[in-house]
Structures are given as structure tokens and as C-alpha cells.
Design a protein around this motif. Structure first.
Motif, mmCIF file in Angstrom:
data_model
loop_
_atom_site.group_PDB
_atom_site.id
_atom_site.type_symbol
_atom_site.label_atom_id
_atom_site.label_comp_id
_atom_site.label_asym_id
_atom_site.label_seq_id
_atom_site.Cartn_x
_atom_site.Cartn_y
_atom_site.Cartn_z
ATOM 1 N N THR A 1 -1.550 15.327 6.879
ATOM 2 C CA THR A 1 -2.165 16.145 8.048
ATOM 3 C C THR A 1 -2.221 17.567 8.006
ATOM 4 O O THR A 1 -1.257 18.131 7.399
ATOM 5 C CB THR A 1 -1.323 15.759 9.191
ATOM 6 N N ARG A 2 -3.191 18.322 8.563
ATOM 7 C CA ARG A 2 -3.145 19.583 8.559
ATOM 8 C C ARG A 2 -3.750 20.096 9.971
ATOM 9 O O ARG A 2 -4.496 19.624 10.503
ATOM 10 C CB ARG A 2 -4.411 20.050 7.633
ATOM 11 N N VAL B 1 0.787 -1.243 -0.009
ATOM 12 C CA VAL B 1 -0.082 -0.080 0.127
ATOM 13 C C VAL B 1 0.865 1.370 -0.094
ATOM 14 O O VAL B 1 0.592 2.361 -0.653
ATOM 15 C CB VAL B 1 -0.999 -0.057 1.073
ATOM 16 N N LEU B 2 1.861 1.331 0.894
ATOM 17 C CA LEU B 2 3.046 2.388 0.841
ATOM 18 C C LEU B 2 3.560 2.676 -0.343
ATOM 19 O O LEU B 2 3.569 3.774 -0.871
ATOM 20 C CB LEU B 2 3.791 2.263 2.183
ATOM 21 N N CYS B 3 3.827 1.586 -0.970
ATOM 22 C CA CYS B 3 4.640 1.765 -2.252
ATOM 23 C C CYS B 3 3.770 2.121 -3.316
ATOM 24 O O CYS B 3 4.229 3.094 -4.150
ATOM 25 C CB CYS B 3 5.225 0.256 -2.670
ATOM 26 N N ARG B 4 2.478 1.765 -3.163
ATOM 27 C CA ARG B 4 1.528 2.329 -4.360
ATOM 28 C C ARG B 4 1.418 3.962 -3.856
ATOM 29 O O ARG B 4 1.087 4.587 -5.009
ATOM 30 C CB ARG B 4 0.128 1.588 -4.138
ATOM 31 N N VAL C 1 11.915 0.313 2.692
ATOM 32 C CA VAL C 1 10.269 0.818 2.825
ATOM 33 C C VAL C 1 10.086 0.955 4.315
ATOM 34 O O VAL C 1 9.448 1.822 4.696
ATOM 35 C CB VAL C 1 9.580 -0.265 2.257
ATOM 36 N N ARG C 2 10.593 -0.002 5.251
ATOM 37 C CA ARG C 2 10.286 0.260 6.791
ATOM 38 C C ARG C 2 11.056 1.413 7.045
ATOM 39 O O ARG C 2 10.377 2.239 7.921
ATOM 40 C CB ARG C 2 10.880 -0.854 7.580
ATOM 41 N N ASN D 1 8.648 7.623 8.720
ATOM 42 C CA ASN D 1 8.351 9.188 8.519
ATOM 43 C C ASN D 1 7.139 9.286 7.797
ATOM 44 O O ASN D 1 6.803 10.472 7.220
ATOM 45 C CB ASN D 1 9.525 9.967 7.826
ATOM 46 N N TRP D 2 6.257 8.504 7.953
ATOM 47 C CA TRP D 2 4.892 8.526 7.264
ATOM 48 C C TRP D 2 3.827 8.889 8.315
ATOM 49 O O TRP D 2 4.145 8.254 9.476
ATOM 50 C CB TRP D 2 4.839 7.305 6.488
ATOM 51 N N PRO D 3 2.716 9.507 8.203
ATOM 52 C CA PRO D 3 2.301 10.049 6.896
ATOM 53 C C PRO D 3 2.902 11.115 6.692
ATOM 54 O O PRO D 3 3.701 11.932 7.429
ATOM 55 C CB PRO D 3 0.920 10.301 7.298
#
Length: 137
Positions: free
Chosen positions: A127-128, A95-98, A114-115, A120-122
């Protein structure tokens, strides 16, 4: 669940876990379970001997246990100790890769990349003012 309860009754603590070499840890019927049981026992011995029977509380420390990989260490640290660490399995990775357009990880040997990126995600656009932006339209 029944077998898990029987396991806990037989081995209530790490210190009480004695692996009878001649019989194994009991009935292990499914393929792949005996090596996992052996690694679990090795990790239990390590914790009992090196950590005074106290399970390490961080993903980094848990990774040092025999047979504990990145996913398991992150899951235990996150769920049991509330450590804010990314728990990335194959589905999360895909999902993250997509979403981010990253190169696929595990199959290409880049799962650890990827890990690291997922820590550092999201991203800031997600976010706002500390509130998540809804992805529903």
C-alpha cells in the motif's frame, strides 16, 4: 438449498434445536456429515446454555465452541460481525506462501504460523498512502 431451508424450518433457533438421540438430526446421507451435524448440535447447545443463545461475535470467542476451527471462526466473525480478521484456507495459505516465500503451512504443521503472519498482511510495500498498488502490469 432446499435441505437448508427445511433445516431452518425445523430448527429456527439454537434454543429450539433438540437432538433426538435415537434418530439423529434427520437424514444425513453423505459421509462425514453426521459427525459435523453432531458437532454443530454440540456448539448450538453450548451457545444456548453458556451464551444465553447469543452467538459469540469474535473469532477468539467462536474458537471456544465445540467443532469450530480457525477458518470457520474467522469467516463467521468477519462476515457476520465485520471483525477484521484473516480468513485463511488452504488456497489463501498457498498464495501467501508463494508471494512471501514463507514455508508451506498446513502440510508441514505450520498452518497456524501462516495464519499469524497473514494477520499483518498486506505488507507495507503493498500500500502507498492508503491505496492499494495494482499488481497488474
Amino acid at each position: 438449498m432446499e435441505r437448508y431451508q427445511a433445516f431452518l424450518a425445523r430448527f429456527p433457533t439454537l434454543v429450539r434445536w433438540r437432538w433426538p438421540k435415537s434418530r439423529g438430526a434427520g437424514r444425513v446421507e453423505r459421509p462425514g456429515l453426521l459427525p459435523r451435524a453432531r458437532m454443530l448440535h454440540k456448539a448450538a447447545q453450548f451457545v444456548a446454555n453458556q451464551h444465553q443463545a447469543n452467538l459469540p461475535a469474535t473469532a477468539a470467542e467462536l474458537r471456544l465452541l465445540p467443532g469450530i476451527g480457525a477458518y470457520t471462526a474467522a469467516a463467521v466473525a468477519s462476515i457476520a460481525y465485520g471483525e477484521p480478521v484473516a480468513v485463511v484456507d488452504g488456497n489463501v495459505e498457498r498464495v501467501l506462501c508463494r508471494i512471501e516465500g514463507w514455508k508451506a503451512g498446513s502440510r508441514a504443521g505450520g498452518g497456524s504460523q501462516v495464519r499469524r503472519k497473514s494477520e499483518n498482511w498486506p505488507p507495507s510495500w503493498w500500500t502507498r498512502s492508503g491505496r492499494e498498488i495494482s499488481t497488474r502490469r
